[in-house]
Design a protein around this motif. Sequence first.
Motif, PDB file in Angstrom:
ATOM      1  N   TYR A 276      86.082  36.699 -32.742  1.00  0.00           N
ATOM      2  CA  TYR A 276      86.384  36.760 -34.173  1.00  0.00           C
ATOM      3  C   TYR A 276      87.483  37.793 -34.437  1.00  0.00           C
ATOM      4  N   LEU A 278      88.209  40.273 -36.349  1.00  0.00           N
ATOM      5  CA  LEU A 278      87.563  41.173 -37.312  1.00  0.00           C
ATOM      6  C   LEU A 278      88.545  42.046 -38.084  1.00  0.00           C
TER       7      LEU A 278
ATOM      8  N   LEU B 281      87.807  34.692 -40.753  1.00  0.00           N
ATOM      9  CA  LEU B 281      86.772  34.698 -39.711  1.00  0.00           C
ATOM     10  C   LEU B 281      86.639  33.329 -39.049  1.00  0.00           C
ATOM     11  N   ALA B 285      87.231  30.997 -34.656  1.00  0.00           N
ATOM     12  CA  ALA B 285      85.790  31.179 -34.402  1.00  0.00           C
ATOM     13  C   ALA B 285      85.219  30.057 -33.541  1.00  0.00           C
ATOM     14  N   ARG B 528      88.071  43.002 -24.605  1.00  0.00           N
ATOM     15  CA  ARG B 528      87.506  43.617 -25.803  1.00  0.00           C
ATOM     16  C   ARG B 528      86.526  44.713 -25.392  1.00  0.00           C
ATOM     17  N   THR B 531      82.269  48.019 -28.288  1.00  0.00           N
ATOM     18  CA  THR B 531      82.151  48.133 -29.748  1.00  0.00           C
ATOM     19  C   THR B 531      82.558  46.836 -30.426  1.00  0.00           C
ATOM     20  N   MET B 532      83.706  46.301 -30.009  1.00  0.00           N
ATOM     21  CA  MET B 532      84.192  45.080 -30.648  1.00  0.00           C
ATOM     22  C   MET B 532      83.235  43.917 -30.395  1.00  0.00           C
ATOM     23  N   LEU B 535      80.307  44.266 -32.649  1.00  0.00           N
ATOM     24  CA  LEU B 535      80.648  43.889 -34.027  1.00  0.00           C
ATOM     25  C   LEU B 535      80.780  42.369 -34.175  1.00  0.00           C
ATOM     26  N   MET B 536      81.281  41.732 -33.138  1.00  0.00           N
ATOM     27  CA  MET B 536      81.397  40.264 -33.190  1.00  0.00           C
ATOM     28  C   MET B 536      80.018  39.618 -33.213  1.00  0.00           C
ATOM     29  N   GLN B 538      77.396  40.829 -34.369  1.00  0.00           N
ATOM     30  CA  GLN B 538      76.849  41.079 -35.706  1.00  0.00           C
ATOM     31  C   GLN B 538      77.274  39.956 -36.671  1.00  0.00           C
ATOM     32  N   ILE B 539      78.530  39.565 -36.573  1.00  0.00           N
ATOM     33  CA  ILE B 539      79.052  38.486 -37.428  1.00  0.00           C
ATOM     34  C   ILE B 539      78.376  37.159 -37.079  1.00  0.00           C
ATOM     35  N   LYS B 540      78.260  36.909 -35.796  1.00  0.00           N
ATOM     36  CA  LYS B 540      77.580  35.671 -35.358  1.00  0.00           C
ATOM     37  C   LYS B 540      76.151  35.626 -35.923  1.00  0.00           C
ATOM     38  N   LEU B 542      75.005  37.154 -38.477  1.00  0.00           N
ATOM     39  CA  LEU B 542      75.016  37.083 -39.935  1.00  0.00           C
ATOM     40  C   LEU B 542      75.103  35.640 -40.405  1.00  0.00           C
ATOM     41  N   ILE B 555      80.879  34.095 -27.583  1.00  0.00           N
ATOM     42  CA  ILE B 555      80.382  35.418 -27.176  1.00  0.00           C
ATOM     43  C   ILE B 555      78.874  35.379 -26.945  1.00  0.00           C
TER      44      ILE B 555
END
Lengths: 555, 555
Positions: A276, A278, B281, B285, B528, B531-532, B535-536, B538-540, B542, B555
Amino acid sequence: MVAPARFVASMRRAALSSRSRLGVQHLRPAAQIRWTGSTTATSEPHQPDAKGTVKGGAAPAKTIKYTSESYSVERNSKFGKLTQEHVKYFQDLLGSESAVIDGFSKDASEDIEPFNSDWMRKFRGHSQLVLKPSSTEEVSKILKYCNDNTLAVCPQGGNTGLVGGSIPVFDEIVINMQKMDKIRSFDDVSGILVADAGVILEVADNFLAEKNFIFPLDLGAKGSCHIGGNVATNAGGLRLLRYGSLHGNVLGIEAVLPDGTIVDDLSTLRKNNTGYDLKQLFIGAEGTIGIITGVSIICPQRSPAINVAIFGLESFEQAKKAFREAKVQLSEILSAFELMDGRSQGIVNKVTGKKHPLEGNYPFYCLIETSGSNTDHDSEKLQAFLEHVMESEIVSDGVLAQDQTQIAELWSWREGITECLGHWGGVYKYDLSIPLSELYALVDDVRERLAKAGLVGDDESYPVVDVLGYGHMGDANLHLNIAVRGYNKEVEKQLEPFVYEWVQSRNGSISAEHGLGFTKKAYIGYSRSETMIKLMKQIKDLYDPNGIMNPYKYI
Amino acid sequence: MVAPARFVASMRRAALSSRSRLGVQHLRPAAQIRWTGSTTATSEPHQPDAKGTVKGGAAPAKTIKYTSESYSVERNSKFGKLTQEHVKYFQDLLGSESAVIDGFSKDASEDIEPFNSDWMRKFRGHSQLVLKPSSTEEVSKILKYCNDNTLAVCPQGGNTGLVGGSIPVFDEIVINMQKMDKIRSFDDVSGILVADAGVILEVADNFLAEKNFIFPLDLGAKGSCHIGGNVATNAGGLRLLRYGSLHGNVLGIEAVLPDGTIVDDLSTLRKNNTGYDLKQLFIGAEGTIGIITGVSIICPQRSPAINVAIFGLESFEQAKKAFREAKVQLSEILSAFELMDGRSQGIVNKVTGKKHPLEGNYPFYCLIETSGSNTDHDSEKLQAFLEHVMESEIVSDGVLAQDQTQIAELWSWREGITECLGHWGGVYKYDLSIPLSELYALVDDVRERLAKAGLVGDDESYPVVDVLGYGHMGDANLHLNIAVRGYNKEVEKQLEPFVYEWVQSRNGSISAEHGLGFTKKAYIGYSRSETMIKLMKQIKDLYDPNGIMNPYKYI
């Protein structure tokens, strides 16, 4: 017409020929009013400088009304209140004295004012603490501490925004990025620049100019605004038409989340499809989910050949025709197509006392810029375009800059509008996307509406001085401006929600490029569906569960 | 040299003059091998068509090994299994017979195969159900039902990807977008196109061509790929150098989230700064957080003047020099700068039997395209560039296309590589971003490594046929390809993690434009940070808390 003979030769209209004899004499250097002329505060009369005074004859910050009083907004009681202990923590963390301005201390209580108010004198906060971190790690530690102690923060760049996004509303801690001002790297084959967020746009562009590259963004406030702020607000500006938006040009971002996490997405690759994207969320997030500390951006080759012309036109219809023709005939060299109405030019004339480059008055003016690699080719294309629009009577008169000074001078008639508008005391500003066919109709409708309500007039008893419009025609982006003698509830009642409803009914946007900030927060529903707003709130909650980042603003 | 006299006149090298006498005779129409030449499946020999057969002499789908067997991956037991009751629900929902292909029914068990495998014959899934919705509402109902019943889905566009992203791994329901193929609107002043996700790229571009506009993306698979798939994979392609990335050009997206929510962000405004730019996003994706159903995109004016040339060069250093010169001298008209090594050209020659447009063999070739509004100006710029690179011996030989047929023919030597590479049975493909200075060094290093391991040779006993590189030099994007006689564990052990480590040590990207899909999922850590990736995820979580969207990938 201030043009080399070869451009005018085949233009047969008498008006043009007579203009051409005037030569350049009436053109004066633009430095006096041009916002972009310098990186120092002296060229920006209404801009507060670091010493706590507001220059250029504007009233001192203290006479600006508090935002909390002008608008009905209450401090969120969940936020902690700043204590001496907090201040001590930050002093220890940042070390250097200049990095902490503490409103508690008598010595500094004056110094904090410029960070509490904006250059338009429209917003004023109650912040008691300004922090100026020098590194991403410091930003991380500041935010983590604030998040742990539920202390609200207000990220601040060059403080040149128009929607109150960078000014605290209550006692948010201001995190000003001016100390993070280093260019980190530049690759002169790929054109990829990596820089701290606090680098001033003009400094970055000057750095690039030396290497024959150009920053793919330009705007009136370039002498003060930070590139981090540009990215945080997704600034559009004068050359979006040519170079596209920051969503395409920004290759990487380094940012800090409220919990101190460093988002290390500072890629220097043109392409990177590994997950993604971000960083895009931070472009235009206006400091509500994190603070941008570094930016990687792809910069195009600087064009050696630049031409700028201003035309006078009899109607908006003619301006649309000129734009269509420019897109076709100037195509890949067209780098700006700006619209100014006659009233906006009248105001620049009145405030600066300068003579307009065109004789006579026209209801509309267009400024057109070309940038290319070959002077002769560009001149030929421009000549063909000029001949065509003159002969087909799309354009009524025009001048063409002959050198750098004249280019700056012509630009000043576009870039100077914003500043001159503040002359009478205040301006209601709307930054709107509207389908091109109806772009200007709103200005007429608003003017008529305010006139009917008896609010517009030449003497002091009328609140409204004038209603005018200008903007980036190439992007269908109108800046509607209502110059007033003072902010006035009567005027506001006529303007809102009228303007927003007008734009909504045309599927436009209530904020094309200025962002939401403080002033547009309540109106996002005119441009976004409930679903979209719900999804946005989800993102805000995900990254900033305590809501400490730039509260009272955005969504 | 196949060039008009005015280009060759001042080029003094004998080689060029002799080439110029050859004229166009050896050039043949490109339709035979050009992937982009047609929207029908017949021009893409390895591409499965809707009837369940694989054309052009490739083996039938059933001989392709199942992905689940080739790679060590297990079905996630949390996903529901498809029942007749589920099938019944979808049949009732979609109505038309052609919209549901049901692997349970005897009649359709053959028909489902093309949707279960890819044109490279590398991936094969076990899906028992293909759904072809005709509207966003249908997509919404399908996804909601799947989400409620924890049925995994695999969104599928034109199925032209290279990383297995559009092929189910186990029994995911395939949601194929081919029935959503309508152009919704086009504004010929702004150039903004709104279209269904299932519109084929070439269809969109042909539609735009009639109106003198161009789709700001072009790639070899244009005759089959969907614009929704292009956006979902953030396709880069041949003209990114000129028109920029989809993150900048896509103005709006309509998409459906797993819970059936329709993300109605299909803006037709160039600028809209009202909140987080959530559509970003979905760009890249790869169908893991939702399905794109509609796209709004800004399209530039089509250039009337197009020139294409191919050069031969003695070294990669010379290619870099030619690129630098092209950027400066061709600047705003440069629309593509492609690199091909001599081996890649040799393979196209061997497989197609066509004679290369350049006589003699060179270790490197560059294809250069210019697009502009004025034929004479472009020719003059190109002439100056050609003279310069020939006289300074940066370039050793070159041909310039004289008409549309020759333009297509020259492009076929670049676009035909992908297809020809599959000739011997298989290809290991890497799509990498590497700093330009070292772009090609990886190809040499990999070739040497495989040769040292005794894996490369001309006869059947060696697994590796050749190691070669080509790609989008303008974007520092290398396609490293290892043509093999069959997929082989020995070769794989030599390649991985070697290639990824090599790229990581240069801060490159392990997927420049092809995406992660199935094959790169495990390797994202090379490009990546933790951390990245966190965070990715987290988006998935969500957007797709049940993980039903395109599982086992990304991912």
